[in-house]
Design a protein around this motif. Structure first.
Motif, mmCIF file in Angstrom:
data_model
loop_
_atom_site.group_PDB
_atom_site.id
_atom_site.type_symbol
_atom_site.label_atom_id
_atom_site.label_comp_id
_atom_site.label_asym_id
_atom_site.label_seq_id
_atom_site.Cartn_x
_atom_site.Cartn_y
_atom_site.Cartn_z
ATOM 1 N N ALA A 52 -19.005 26.280 7.376
ATOM 2 C CA ALA A 52 -19.918 25.264 6.817
ATOM 3 C C ALA A 52 -21.370 25.508 7.624
ATOM 4 O O ALA A 52 -21.613 25.895 8.625
ATOM 5 C CB ALA A 52 -19.440 23.964 7.059
ATOM 6 N N VAL A 53 -22.712 24.994 6.770
ATOM 7 C CA VAL A 53 -23.644 24.939 7.641
ATOM 8 C C VAL A 53 -24.262 23.454 7.593
ATOM 9 O O VAL A 53 -24.406 22.927 6.201
ATOM 10 C CB VAL A 53 -24.591 25.998 6.612
ATOM 11 C CG1 VAL A 53 -26.111 25.840 7.218
ATOM 12 C CG2 VAL A 53 -24.027 27.468 6.775
ATOM 13 N N ILE A 78 -19.913 28.375 0.545
ATOM 14 C CA ILE A 78 -19.509 27.438 1.650
ATOM 15 C C ILE A 78 -20.331 26.122 1.427
ATOM 16 O O ILE A 78 -21.181 26.004 0.894
ATOM 17 C CB ILE A 78 -19.840 28.160 3.080
ATOM 18 C CG1 ILE A 78 -21.467 28.417 3.118
ATOM 19 C CG2 ILE A 78 -19.010 29.333 3.231
ATOM 20 C CD1 ILE A 78 -21.936 28.974 4.337
ATOM 21 N N PRO A 79 -19.768 25.067 1.925
ATOM 22 C CA PRO A 79 -20.574 23.618 1.869
ATOM 23 C C PRO A 79 -21.575 23.684 3.000
ATOM 24 O O PRO A 79 -21.841 24.197 3.934
ATOM 25 C CB PRO A 79 -19.427 22.749 2.372
ATOM 26 C CG PRO A 79 -18.373 23.107 3.074
ATOM 27 C CD PRO A 79 -18.525 24.954 2.717
ATOM 28 N N TYR A 80 -22.803 22.982 2.351
ATOM 29 C CA TYR A 80 -23.934 22.890 3.190
ATOM 30 C C TYR A 80 -24.131 21.325 3.144
ATOM 31 O O TYR A 80 -23.999 20.507 2.508
ATOM 32 C CB TYR A 80 -25.115 23.477 2.291
ATOM 33 C CG TYR A 80 -25.003 24.976 2.380
ATOM 34 C CD1 TYR A 80 -25.755 25.663 3.366
ATOM 35 C CD2 TYR A 80 -24.495 25.919 1.607
ATOM 36 C CE1 TYR A 80 -25.609 27.177 3.460
ATOM 37 C CE2 TYR A 80 -24.490 27.173 1.579
ATOM 38 C CZ TYR A 80 -24.906 27.765 2.389
ATOM 39 O OH TYR A 80 -24.900 29.027 2.550
ATOM 40 N N PHE A 81 -24.776 20.929 4.590
ATOM 41 C CA PHE A 81 -25.368 19.434 4.966
ATOM 42 C C PHE A 81 -26.483 19.246 5.571
ATOM 43 O O PHE A 81 -26.881 20.283 5.880
ATOM 44 C CB PHE A 81 -24.079 19.126 5.779
ATOM 45 C CG PHE A 81 -22.702 19.094 5.087
ATOM 46 C CD1 PHE A 81 -21.959 17.995 4.646
ATOM 47 C CD2 PHE A 81 -21.765 20.310 5.530
ATOM 48 C CE1 PHE A 81 -20.580 18.094 4.191
ATOM 49 C CE2 PHE A 81 -20.606 20.339 5.253
ATOM 50 C CZ PHE A 81 -20.039 19.519 4.420
ATOM 51 N N LYS A 99 -25.914 19.087 -6.030
ATOM 52 C CA LYS A 99 -25.012 19.805 -5.438
ATOM 53 C C LYS A 99 -25.296 20.857 -4.689
ATOM 54 O O LYS A 99 -24.675 21.750 -4.261
ATOM 55 C CB LYS A 99 -23.603 20.224 -6.381
ATOM 56 C CG LYS A 99 -22.975 19.010 -6.960
ATOM 57 C CD LYS A 99 -21.772 19.251 -7.885
ATOM 58 C CE LYS A 99 -21.175 18.008 -8.477
ATOM 59 N NZ LYS A 99 -21.471 16.695 -8.245
ATOM 60 N N THR A 100 -26.526 21.008 -4.302
ATOM 61 C CA THR A 100 -27.064 21.847 -3.398
ATOM 62 C C THR A 100 -26.578 21.401 -1.864
ATOM 63 O O THR A 100 -26.384 22.299 -1.077
ATOM 64 C CB THR A 100 -28.672 21.613 -3.138
ATOM 65 O OG1 THR A 100 -29.027 22.014 -4.409
ATOM 66 C CG2 THR A 100 -29.284 22.671 -2.425
ATOM 67 N N ILE A 101 -26.309 20.244 -1.664
ATOM 68 C CA ILE A 101 -25.698 19.770 -0.295
ATOM 69 C C ILE A 101 -24.535 18.905 -0.809
ATOM 70 O O ILE A 101 -24.662 18.289 -1.729
ATOM 71 C CB ILE A 101 -26.713 18.919 0.639
ATOM 72 C CG1 ILE A 101 -27.430 17.559 -0.058
ATOM 73 C CG2 ILE A 101 -27.800 20.063 1.052
ATOM 74 C CD1 ILE A 101 -28.214 17.122 1.058
ATOM 75 N N LYS A 102 -23.598 18.807 0.258
ATOM 76 C CA LYS A 102 -22.450 18.191 0.242
ATOM 77 C C LYS A 102 -22.638 16.535 0.412
ATOM 78 O O LYS A 102 -22.067 15.630 -0.139
ATOM 79 C CB LYS A 102 -21.150 18.733 0.746
ATOM 80 C CG LYS A 102 -20.942 19.945 0.041
ATOM 81 C CD LYS A 102 -20.040 20.005 -1.178
ATOM 82 C CE LYS A 102 -19.624 21.253 -1.499
ATOM 83 N NZ LYS A 102 -19.052 21.202 -3.004
ATOM 84 N N LYS A 103 -23.382 16.633 1.623
ATOM 85 C CA LYS A 103 -23.562 15.149 2.206
ATOM 86 C C LYS A 103 -24.776 15.342 3.060
ATOM 87 O O LYS A 103 -25.241 16.202 3.611
ATOM 88 C CB LYS A 103 -22.186 14.921 3.040
ATOM 89 C CG LYS A 103 -22.395 13.405 3.560
ATOM 90 C CD LYS A 103 -20.957 12.912 3.778
ATOM 91 C CE LYS A 103 -21.008 11.586 3.997
ATOM 92 N NZ LYS A 103 -19.747 10.831 4.145
ATOM 93 N N THR A 121 -14.165 19.254 2.874
ATOM 94 C CA THR A 121 -14.655 20.384 1.960
ATOM 95 C C THR A 121 -14.290 21.646 2.719
ATOM 96 O O THR A 121 -14.908 22.754 2.313
ATOM 97 C CB THR A 121 -16.326 20.217 2.193
ATOM 98 O OG1 THR A 121 -16.588 20.443 3.415
ATOM 99 C CG2 THR A 121 -16.892 19.151 1.735
ATOM 100 N N ASN A 122 -13.337 21.679 3.313
ATOM 101 C CA ASN A 122 -12.732 23.120 3.892
ATOM 102 C C ASN A 122 -13.524 23.673 4.874
ATOM 103 O O ASN A 122 -13.665 24.998 4.902
ATOM 104 C CB ASN A 122 -12.151 23.973 2.737
ATOM 105 C CG ASN A 122 -11.211 25.016 3.488
ATOM 106 O OD1 ASN A 122 -10.584 24.708 4.238
ATOM 107 N ND2 ASN A 122 -10.905 25.948 2.587
#
Length: 124
Positions: A52-53, A78-81, A99-103, A121-122
């Motif tokens: 994650a990033v 990978i998920p980005y925040f 959906k560029t970022i998850k949160k 988000t794993n």
């Protein structure tokens, strides 16, 4: 070479990097970068380990959404925040809708909220 899962945190303020690392390092490694360019380099060098990033929104060279868009050109799996001390804005809203970022997280951060989001988000 270390094979433990890692998260990457980008922020232009050294105190924030230290606080984040101390708060989250444990069962995973926390890699930090003080510029978006350094973040992109670390992401390339540690692609297999980073789960994650999380990026600050306001940085001198490019903002967090711009950094994430650039990072996703090579690493879109990978998920980005975003983590920011500034208010939620239209650019962040658009990044969430696309959906560029998850949160979006606010500073001061809630460790449990971030941990829960990483797990869901794993992001390890």
């Amino acid at each position: 070479m270390n094979d433990r899962p890692a998260i990457l945190y980008i922020d232009d303020e050294e105190a924030n990097l230290l606080l984040f690392r101390v708060s989250f390092e444990g069962e995973r490694d926390v890699l930090v970068a003080s510029t978006p360019e350094e973040g992109l380099r670390k992401l390339d060098e540690n692609r297999a380990r980073i789960k994650a990033v999380i990026s600050d929104m306001h940085m001198p060279q490019m903002n967090g959404v711009q950094f994430i868009q650039k990072a996703q050109e090579k690493n879109n799996d990978i998920p980005y925040f975003i983590l920011s001390g500034y208010a939620f804005n239209d650019e962040i809203d658009q990044a969430l809708r696309q959906k560029t970022i998850k949160k979006f997280f606010t500073k001061p951060f809630d460790r449990k909220e971030i941990e829960d989001s990483l797990k869901s988000t794993n992001g390890s």
